[in-house]
Design a protein around this motif. Structure first.
Motif, PDB file in Angstrom:
ATOM      1  N   GLU A  59       0.817  -1.214   0.000  1.00  0.00           N
ATOM      2  CA  GLU A  59       0.000   0.000   0.000  1.00  0.00           C
ATOM      3  C   GLU A  59       0.851   1.265   0.000  1.00  0.00           C
ATOM      4  OE1 GLU A  59      -3.365   0.454  -0.251  1.00  0.00           O
ATOM      5  OE2 GLU A  59      -3.441  -1.679  -0.667  1.00  0.00           O
ATOM      6  N   ASN A  60       2.152   1.153  -0.330  1.00  0.00           N
ATOM      7  CA  ASN A  60       2.955   2.382  -0.328  1.00  0.00           C
ATOM      8  C   ASN A  60       2.587   3.245  -1.532  1.00  0.00           C
ATOM      9  OD1 ASN A  60       4.566   1.724  -2.603  1.00  0.00           O
ATOM     10  ND2 ASN A  60       6.076   0.688  -1.330  1.00  0.00           N
ATOM     11  N   LYS A  61       3.003   4.505  -1.470  1.00  0.00           N
ATOM     12  CA  LYS A  61       2.553   5.496  -2.455  1.00  0.00           C
ATOM     13  C   LYS A  61       2.937   5.121  -3.885  1.00  0.00           C
ATOM     14  CE  LYS A  61       2.375  10.380  -3.294  1.00  0.00           C
ATOM     15  NZ  LYS A  61       2.387  11.670  -2.701  1.00  0.00           N
ATOM     16  N   ARG A  62       4.143   4.600  -4.075  1.00  0.00           N
ATOM     17  CA  ARG A  62       4.615   4.240  -5.424  1.00  0.00           C
ATOM     18  C   ARG A  62       3.726   3.158  -6.031  1.00  0.00           C
ATOM     19  NH1 ARG A  62       8.223   3.850  -9.326  1.00  0.00           N
ATOM     20  NH2 ARG A  62       9.183   1.870  -9.878  1.00  0.00           N
ATOM     21  N   HIS A  63       3.437   2.102  -5.278  1.00  0.00           N
ATOM     22  CA  HIS A  63       2.607   1.014  -5.799  1.00  0.00           C
ATOM     23  C   HIS A  63       1.168   1.472  -6.029  1.00  0.00           C
ATOM     24  CE1 HIS A  63       5.730  -1.983  -4.185  1.00  0.00           C
ATOM     25  NE2 HIS A  63       5.847  -1.883  -5.490  1.00  0.00           N
ATOM     26  N   ARG A  64       0.658   2.347  -5.163  1.00  0.00           N
ATOM     27  CA  ARG A  64      -0.700   2.863  -5.358  1.00  0.00           C
ATOM     28  C   ARG A  64      -0.787   3.676  -6.648  1.00  0.00           C
ATOM     29  NH1 ARG A  64      -0.595   4.902   0.089  1.00  0.00           N
ATOM     30  NH2 ARG A  64      -0.810   6.960  -0.859  1.00  0.00           N
ATOM     31  N   SER A  65       0.246   4.491  -6.913  1.00  0.00           N
ATOM     32  CA  SER A  65       0.210   5.325  -8.118  1.00  0.00           C
ATOM     33  C   SER A  65       0.391   4.499  -9.390  1.00  0.00           C
ATOM     34  CB  SER A  65       1.272   6.423  -8.034  1.00  0.00           C
ATOM     35  OG  SER A  65       2.563   5.877  -8.019  1.00  0.00           O
ATOM     36  N   LEU A  66       1.145   3.415  -9.326  1.00  0.00           N
ATOM     37  CA  LEU A  66       1.379   2.580 -10.507  1.00  0.00           C
ATOM     38  C   LEU A  66       0.258   1.576 -10.767  1.00  0.00           C
ATOM     39  CD1 LEU A  66       5.174   1.906 -10.070  1.00  0.00           C
ATOM     40  CD2 LEU A  66       4.104   3.369 -11.765  1.00  0.00           C
ATOM     41  N   HIS A  67      -0.627   1.378  -9.796  1.00  0.00           N
ATOM     42  CA  HIS A  67      -1.699   0.394  -9.935  1.00  0.00           C
ATOM     43  C   HIS A  67      -2.660   0.774 -11.066  1.00  0.00           C
ATOM     44  CE1 HIS A  67      -5.118  -1.983  -7.793  1.00  0.00           C
ATOM     45  NE2 HIS A  67      -4.613  -2.665  -8.789  1.00  0.00           N
ATOM     46  N   GLY A  68      -3.188   1.993 -11.014  1.00  0.00           N
ATOM     47  CA  GLY A  68      -4.122   2.455 -12.046  1.00  0.00           C
ATOM     48  C   GLY A  68      -3.437   2.606 -13.395  1.00  0.00           C
ATOM     49  N   LEU A  69      -2.179   3.069 -13.392  1.00  0.00           N
ATOM     50  CA  LEU A  69      -1.429   3.222 -14.633  1.00  0.00           C
ATOM     51  C   LEU A  69      -1.256   1.880 -15.337  1.00  0.00           C
ATOM     52  CD1 LEU A  69       0.433   4.894 -16.564  1.00  0.00           C
ATOM     53  CD2 LEU A  69       2.295   4.193 -15.083  1.00  0.00           C
ATOM     54  N   SER A  70      -0.894   0.859 -14.577  1.00  0.00           N
ATOM     55  CA  SER A  70      -0.676  -0.471 -15.163  1.00  0.00           C
ATOM     56  C   SER A  70      -1.952  -0.994 -15.813  1.00  0.00           C
ATOM     57  CB  SER A  70      -0.208  -1.457 -14.092  1.00  0.00           C
ATOM     58  OG  SER A  70       0.968  -1.007 -13.486  1.00  0.00           O
ATOM     59  N   ARG A  71      -3.076  -0.829 -15.125  1.00  0.00           N
ATOM     60  CA  ARG A  71      -4.348  -1.297 -15.662  1.00  0.00           C
ATOM     61  C   ARG A  71      -4.719  -0.544 -16.940  1.00  0.00           C
ATOM     62  NH1 ARG A  71      -9.465   0.043 -17.267  1.00  0.00           N
ATOM     63  NH2 ARG A  71     -10.984  -1.520 -16.753  1.00  0.00           N
ATOM     64  N   THR A  72      -4.491   0.775 -16.941  1.00  0.00           N
ATOM     65  CA  THR A  72      -4.840   1.590 -18.098  1.00  0.00           C
ATOM     66  C   THR A  72      -3.957   1.249 -19.299  1.00  0.00           C
ATOM     67  OG1 THR A  72      -5.591   3.347 -16.642  1.00  0.00           O
ATOM     68  CG2 THR A  72      -5.147   3.951 -18.905  1.00  0.00           C
ATOM     69  N   LEU A  73      -2.681   1.002 -19.082  1.00  0.00           N
ATOM     70  CA  LEU A  73      -1.787   0.634 -20.185  1.00  0.00           C
ATOM     71  C   LEU A  73      -2.235  -0.664 -20.847  1.00  0.00           C
ATOM     72  CD1 LEU A  73       1.723   1.481 -18.681  1.00  0.00           C
ATOM     73  CD2 LEU A  73       0.545   2.684 -20.518  1.00  0.00           C
ATOM     74  N   ILE A  74      -2.594  -1.650 -20.034  1.00  0.00           N
ATOM     75  CA  ILE A  74      -3.042  -2.929 -20.584  1.00  0.00           C
ATOM     76  C   ILE A  74      -4.381  -2.764 -21.299  1.00  0.00           C
ATOM     77  CG2 ILE A  74      -3.741  -5.286 -20.000  1.00  0.00           C
ATOM     78  CD1 ILE A  74      -1.715  -5.131 -17.665  1.00  0.00           C
ATOM     79  N   TYR A  75      -5.292  -2.000 -20.705  1.00  0.00           N
ATOM     80  CA  TYR A  75      -6.595  -1.755 -21.333  1.00  0.00           C
ATOM     81  C   TYR A  75      -6.430  -1.064 -22.685  1.00  0.00           C
ATOM     82  CZ  TYR A  75     -11.290  -0.019 -22.149  1.00  0.00           C
ATOM     83  OH  TYR A  75     -12.505   0.257 -22.718  1.00  0.00           O
ATOM     84  N   ASN A  76      -5.540  -0.069 -22.757  1.00  0.00           N
ATOM     85  CA  ASN A  76      -5.298   0.640 -24.016  1.00  0.00           C
ATOM     86  C   ASN A  76      -4.711  -0.279 -25.083  1.00  0.00           C
ATOM     87  OD1 ASN A  76      -6.308   3.014 -22.994  1.00  0.00           O
ATOM     88  ND2 ASN A  76      -4.309   3.896 -22.555  1.00  0.00           N
ATOM     89  N   MET A  77      -3.873  -1.234 -24.682  1.00  0.00           N
ATOM     90  CA  MET A  77      -3.337  -2.188 -25.656  1.00  0.00           C
ATOM     91  C   MET A  77      -4.444  -3.074 -26.211  1.00  0.00           C
ATOM     92  SD  MET A  77       0.424  -3.419 -24.388  1.00  0.00           S
ATOM     93  CE  MET A  77      -0.078  -4.118 -22.838  1.00  0.00           C
TER      94      MET A  77
END
Length: 179
Positions: A58-76
């Motif tokens: 639940e640290n800040k880095r992982h929280r910020s990358l969570h939504g980004l990772s999902r969006t990158l895969i969705y866009n692909m």
């Protein structure tokens, strides 16, 4: 709590998604194939045609990358099924665009026409002399190339001349007035 990252992604039929042990995601569909390196540590699971992403802590880095990772895969996935496109409009007397093979030739008021070679994986159409359509399967590349074209002559606020996105509102300014 990431609202975007928690949403599962349903994989449509005809799309093949593979994830290796280093989180390299490969998506293959009707329009082509894309791959993206997702941050190691993100837990990507594919079960029954649904892809989910979980963060390790639940640290800040992982929280910020969570939504980004999902969006990158969705866009692909969206790119290999439907593709992306950006529409540009050219306004101004004598400003025009034309297509010559793989080259886009722009007359934007400079002393010479600008010749732009289409990048790999990007397709450019010119349905009219004042309209340009940039198409591709990679959302980032399509948006970047459209921004490059627009950057040669952004719309100016006094007369509105230049290259703009379709539907973009130009904030107009009032010119000088005489005494």
């Amino acid at each position: 709590m990431s609202r975007i990252g928690l949403n599962p992604i349903s994989i449509p039929s005809g799309v093949e998604v593979t994830v290796d042990d280093k989180n390299l995601v490969k998506v293959k569909g009707a329009k082509g194939e894309l791959s993206e390196q997702i941050t190691p540590g993100m837990d990507i699971k594919i079960e029954d045609g649904v892809l989910t992403i979980a963060r390790p802590t639940e640290n800040k880095r992982h929280r910020s990358l969570h939504g980004l990772s999902r969006t990158l895969i969705y866009n692909m996935i969206e790119g290999v099924t439907k593709g992306y496109e950006k529409r540009l409009e050219i306004e101004g007397t004598g400003y025009r665009a034309q297509k010559q093979g793989k080259k886009l030739i722009l007359g934007l008021g400079y002393s010479h026409p600008l010749e732009l070679e289409d990048p790999q994986g990007i397709e450019v159409e010119v349905p009219a002399a004042n309209k340009i359509i940039v198409k591709g399967i990679n959302k980032q590349q399509v948006g970047n190339y459209a921004a490059v074209i627009r950057g040669y002559r952004p719309p100016e606020p006094y007369k509105g001349k230049g290259v703009k996105y379709e539907g973009e509102q130009i904030r107009r300014k009032v010119g000088k007035t005489g005494k």
